[in-house]
Enzyme design. Structure first.
Site: not given
Ligand code: BDR
Ligand code: CA
Length: 321
Positions: A12, A247
């Site tokens: 995303d 992340h």
């Molecule tokens: C996740 O949420 C999204 O905003 C970031 O890209 C990551 O995949 C972290 O909680």
């Molecule tokens: Ca993400």
């Protein structure tokens, strides 16, 4: 991971997804065969546009980009990111630092979920979702065949031993489509969960983004600007961390090299009701089953991961003058 292993990302495409993309492109043992896009940090159309921009910039304009789901399984209208998410990733999803001022390819193909399921069967394809699990749930729904032979699907999402980052129970990717995550986690598919338990332990500082600027390439400048925006948000919201959480790059790294994390075998479900909606938790009905479908990452060798991250992302950013 074996040399030349094929990787399919499901992004995303916001800022840490962009860092995950650079990580894969800078990994000598991995071959990126495509990117399926999802809504989440941005709409699915914006995710596809951002993915094209980044692939062009990183010197890989020919890697195919697919438009995945535009909404959660149970939603009746396309997903629009909420204001809090727009603040974190910027209205364009890449920190509003001018990434769209350059020409880019716009030819994303519509994802065919039956085809995606076919591709995943028996393949040696490393499928790494770092957004909501909607695309994978839709692919699983097209078939009842077990995806034997598919290496574990490593996804970024969830929180088992720590609080969520959207609600006290729920992490953003799971929160965006709890039903899809529940379908995936109870499907029998072998998965590896890289959630907030470990991703909050790997932190990038402005020291590294300053080093990227020194590389002097357009890609390095854009990544430095966009990541500084992301670090700035963490400085406001999570000042104790001293930088931004990596992340999505950690999920990709743990797919390529699972020894970076220690893993708890577990059979998970997602709570779908009440205040715990979106919580990833052990499934009481499968607690005593000998076979566990998921490996939950609980600790991470942060210094080793950060070393890999620096080397691989610098390689990707420096690849084109
Ligand atoms: C996740 O949420 C999204 O905003 C970031 O890209 C990551 O995949 C972290 O909680
Ligand atoms: Ca993400």
């Amino acid at each position: 991971m074996s040399e030349g292993a094929k990787v399919l990302l499901d992004l995303d495409t916001g800022i840490d997804d962009a860092l995950a993309l650079a990580y894969v492109l800078g990994s000598p043992e991995a071959e990126l065969v495509g990117v399926v896009c999802s809504y989440g940090n941005v709409t699915v159309e914006t995710a596809a546009r951002n993915t094209h921009v980044l692939l062009d910039l990183l010197g890989h304009p020919d890697i195919p980009v697919y438009l995945g789901a535009d909404r959660p399984l149970c939603a009746s209208s396309p997903f629009e990111p909420p204001a809090g998410v727009v603040r974190i990733h910027g209205a364009d999803g890449l920190g509003n630092v001018g990434s769209l001022d350059r020409p880019y390819n716009t030819s994303a193909r519509e994802a065919d979920f039956a085809r995606l399921a076919e591709v995943l069967y028996g393949s040696q394809l490393y499928y790494v979702p770092t957004g909501p699990l909607t695309n994978l749930a839709l692919a699983l729904r097209t078939t009842s065949r077990p995806m034997a032979g598919l290496p574990r699907v490593t996804f970024m999402g969830g929180a088992l031993t720590v609080p969520g980052n959207v609600t006290p129970c729920s992490e953003a990717n799971i929160h965006n489509d709890p039903e899809a995550a529940d379908v995936v986690l109870r499907s029998g598919l072998k998965t590896r969960m890289v959630g907030l338990d470990v991703t909050h332990q790997v932190v990038l500082t402005r020291e590294e983004t300053a080093a990227w600027r020194e590389l002097g390439t357009p890609a390095a400048r854009l990544f430095a600007d966009m990541t500084d925006h992301y670090i700035g948000i963490y400085e406001k919201n999570n000042p104790h961390m001293g930088g931004c959480a990596l992340h999505d790059p950690l999920a990709v790294a743990a797919a390529l090299d699972p020894t970076l994390v220690t893993r708890l075998p577990a059979n998970l479900q997602v709570d779908l009701e009440g205040s715990a909606r979106g919580r990833t938790i052990c499934d009481p009905d499968r607690l005593r089953d000998a076979e566990k479908d998921c490996e939950v990452a609980l600790t991470v060798d942060a210094p080793r991961f950060l070393e890999e991250f620096r080397a691989r992302v610098r390689r990707a950013l420096g690849a084109r003058a």
